[in-house]
Write an enzyme that holds these catalytic residues in place. Structure first.
Site, PDB file in Angstrom:
ATOM      1  N   ASP A   1      -7.240  20.365  25.522  1.00 37.24           N
ATOM      2  CA  ASP A   1      -7.452  20.574  24.510  1.00 37.24           C
ATOM      3  C   ASP A   1      -8.013  21.392  24.489  1.00 37.24           C
ATOM      4  OD1 ASP A   1      -9.518  17.586  24.389  1.00 37.24           O
ATOM      5  OD2 ASP A   1      -7.106  18.049  24.019  1.00 37.24           O
TER       6      ASP A   1
ATOM      7  N   ASP B   1      -7.910  24.410  21.363  1.00 36.22           N
ATOM      8  CA  ASP B   1      -8.973  24.881  20.489  1.00 36.22           C
ATOM      9  C   ASP B   1      -9.468  26.433  21.096  1.00 36.22           C
ATOM     10  OD1 ASP B   1     -11.572  22.299  22.048  1.00 36.22           O
ATOM     11  OD2 ASP B   1     -10.184  22.593  20.413  1.00 36.22           O
TER      12      ASP B   1
ATOM     13  N   SER C   1       0.005  -6.336  -4.280  1.00 32.41           N
ATOM     14  CA  SER C   1      -0.094  -6.957  -3.277  1.00 32.41           C
ATOM     15  C   SER C   1       0.788  -7.980  -2.793  1.00 32.41           C
ATOM     16  CB  SER C   1      -1.890  -7.978  -4.332  1.00 32.41           C
ATOM     17  OG  SER C   1      -0.972  -8.094  -5.049  1.00 32.41           O
TER      18      SER C   1
ATOM     19  N   GLU D   1       5.242  -6.704  10.404  1.00 33.14           N
ATOM     20  CA  GLU D   1       4.903  -5.528  10.430  1.00 33.14           C
ATOM     21  C   GLU D   1       3.254  -6.128  10.553  1.00 33.14           C
ATOM     22  OE1 GLU D   1       5.479  -2.242   7.618  1.00 33.14           O
ATOM     23  OE2 GLU D   1       7.185  -3.951   7.024  1.00 33.14           O
TER      24      GLU D   1
ATOM     25  N   LYS E   1      -0.849  -6.663   9.751  1.00 33.31           N
ATOM     26  CA  LYS E   1      -1.475  -6.361   8.003  1.00 33.31           C
ATOM     27  C   LYS E   1      -2.520  -5.442   8.835  1.00 33.31           C
ATOM     28  CE  LYS E   1      -2.189  -8.518   4.571  1.00 33.31           C
ATOM     29  NZ  LYS E   1      -3.412  -7.758   3.687  1.00 33.31           N
TER      30      LYS E   1
ATOM     31  N   ARG F   1      -5.775   2.169  -3.730  1.00 35.18           N
ATOM     32  CA  ARG F   1      -4.955   1.139  -4.497  1.00 35.18           C
ATOM     33  C   ARG F   1      -5.849   1.041  -5.866  1.00 35.18           C
ATOM     34  NH1 ARG F   1      -4.823  -3.288  -5.091  1.00 35.18           N
ATOM     35  NH2 ARG F   1      -2.635  -5.136  -5.142  1.00 35.18           N
TER      36      ARG F   1
ATOM     37  N   GLU G   1      -1.945   2.514   5.077  1.00 38.40           N
ATOM     38  CA  GLU G   1      -3.364   2.356   4.848  1.00 38.40           C
ATOM     39  C   GLU G   1      -3.740   3.319   5.696  1.00 38.40           C
ATOM     40  OE1 GLU G   1      -3.776  -0.922   3.863  1.00 38.40           O
ATOM     41  OE2 GLU G   1      -5.482  -1.392   3.984  1.00 38.40           O
TER      42      GLU G   1
ATOM     43  N   LYS H   1       8.430  -9.258   5.458  1.00 40.58           N
ATOM     44  CA  LYS H   1       8.996  -8.897   4.654  1.00 40.58           C
ATOM     45  C   LYS H   1      10.633  -9.055   4.999  1.00 40.58           C
ATOM     46  CE  LYS H   1       6.479  -4.883   3.836  1.00 40.58           C
ATOM     47  NZ  LYS H   1       5.985  -3.205   3.886  1.00 40.58           N
TER      48      LYS H   1
ATOM     49  N   LYS I   1      -2.224 -14.745   7.014  1.00 39.90           N
ATOM     50  CA  LYS I   1      -3.419 -14.416   7.362  1.00 39.90           C
ATOM     51  C   LYS I   1      -4.349 -15.498   8.602  1.00 39.90           C
ATOM     52  CE  LYS I   1      -4.999 -11.654   5.153  1.00 39.90           C
ATOM     53  NZ  LYS I   1      -6.124 -11.615   4.383  1.00 39.90           N
TER      54      LYS I   1
HETATM   55  N1  LIG Z   1       3.050  -2.922   7.087  1.00 37.42           N
HETATM   56  C1  LIG Z   1       2.589  -3.641   5.092  1.00 37.42           C
HETATM   57  O1  LIG Z   1       3.336  -3.563   4.602  1.00 37.42           O
HETATM   58  C2  LIG Z   1       1.385  -3.659   5.523  1.00 37.42           C
HETATM   59  C3  LIG Z   1       0.276  -3.144   6.154  1.00 37.42           C
HETATM   60  N2  LIG Z   1      -1.028  -3.203   6.210  1.00 37.42           N
HETATM   61  C4  LIG Z   1      -1.507  -3.724   4.603  1.00 37.42           C
HETATM   62  N3  LIG Z   1      -3.117  -3.689   4.917  1.00 37.42           N
HETATM   63  C5  LIG Z   1      -0.372  -3.690   3.907  1.00 37.42           C
HETATM   64  C6  LIG Z   1      -1.136  -3.986   2.728  1.00 37.42           C
HETATM   65  C7  LIG Z   1       0.062  -4.896   1.536  1.00 37.42           C
HETATM   66 BR1  LIG Z   1       0.074  -5.168   0.241  1.00 37.42          BR
HETATM   67  S1  LIG Z   1       1.529  -4.539   2.409  1.00 37.42           S
HETATM   68  C8  LIG Z   1       0.865  -4.100   4.623  1.00 37.42           C
END
Ligand SMILES: NC(=O)c1cnc(N)c2cc(Br)sc12
Length: 319
Positions: free
Chosen positions: A35, A39, A84, A114, A116, A137, A171, A287, A311
């Protein structure tokens, strides 16, 4: 005041070096210098740019301190709407998602999982490699232009290593530690505290005074391109690797799964691990990995058929 060639070269050198150090620290989480060194060089650049403002560039590391106070946020139209995700809450619902996918494709695809991230979805537009617009968004089609605020977020590249046109999405979030420190400070100042890191990130990004945004230690994870045209990638996994090579901050916890059972064990794994993460997640995004298969599956009115979000139940409050 006119600058000698030696001064001009020194300013350019400092801008390049400090950008490189900033990328290493904020994007790769692997600092190149301590640092004190950073700096000292930063102060030298600030002094030189103050004496020779004609050499302060828009993408100089000193341009991230904010200072613009907007009267309001302009609307930002998303030419390619932000999708979404459909949600699933049980193993049975996840397996039913896989069955629907297999029914359409005629085979079991590879999936990429991945984390969320529980933050605020953002879209970043680059023209000739320079950040020209950042937007929330909103409703997926119309968001708010938050370019001045996003420029203060250290992990967002102001300039790419290639002069390409690109729109990336991801995000913006507030790390748990920053959230706790912010709420403690607000409590000491008799201000209302934020309920969770997501609200704190949203509140910090929607500040009209970008200096306030700059003080909130926000970070990002980018995870998709609005269009894959400029990049020669055929899978989501390749896209993540390529986004990382372009200088975007990519969440390292992505994993290609060869079956829905493997997806399920990834989910179970992170159900336990999530409390140790330095940021909040509210699930796992699953995905189909191949873009050709994604195109065959397409979208419902709002959400892709080739993805779903498993979720997690709300995490115990970060205290
Ligand atoms: N990795 C991702 O695709 C991902 C990660 N974090 C999120 N809050 C979201 C929302 C959508 Br819509 S995709 C996605």
């Amino acid at each position: 005041m006119e600058a000698t060639q030696e001064i001009i070269d020194r300013i350019a050198y400092l801008q390049a070096e400090l950008t490189k150090y900033g990328m290493a620290y904020y994007v790769k989480d692997q600092p190149l210098v301590d640092d004190a060194t950073y700096d000292a060089l930063y102060r030298e650049l600030e002094e030189l740019e103050a004496s020779y403002p004609q050499y302060q560039t828009e993408d100089s590391p000193t341009a991230r301190v904010g200072g613009i106070i907007l009267p309001g946020f302009e609307k930002a139209i998303h030419e390619i709407p932000l999708y979404s995700l459909s949600d699933v809450f049980t193993k049975e619902e996840l397996f039913a998602f896989d069955q629907r996918v297999q029914k359409t494709l005629g085979y079991e695809p590879k999936y990429v999982c991945e984390l969320k991230i529980d933050g605020l979805s953002i879209s970043l537009t680059y023209e000739a490699g320079r950040l020209v617009r950042a937007a929330t968004r909103g409703d997926g089609t119309v968001g708010e232009n938050i370019t001045e605020n996003i420029k203060t977020v250290q992990s967002v590249p102001l300039r790419l290593p290639q002069e390409i046109d690109l729109e990336v999405r991801g995000e913006c979030y507030m790390p748990k530690a920053s959230f706790l420190a912010l709420n403690q400070k607000r409590e000491e100042e008799g201000l209302e505290t934020f309920a969770n890191p997501r609200n704190a990130a949203a509140g910090s990004l929607r500040q009209l005074d970008s200096k306030i945004t700059a003080s909130r230690n926000l970070s990002t994870f980018l995870y998709t391109l609005a269009d894959f045209g400029p990049l020669q990638v055929t899978t989501q996994e390749e896209a993540l690797v390529h986004l990382g090579e372009l200088g975007f901050r990519i969440n390292p916890e992505h994993h290609v799964c060869h079956s829905i059972e493997e997806v399920w064990s990834f989910i179970e794994d992170f159900h336990d691990k999530r409390s140790e993460l330095p940021y909040e997640i509210d699930g796992i995004v699953v995905k189909v990995n191949e873009f050709a298969a994604q195109n065959s599956l397409g979208f419902t009115v709002k959400a892709p058929r080739w993805a779903t979000a498993y979720k997690f139940p709300p995490e115990e409050a970060v205290t």
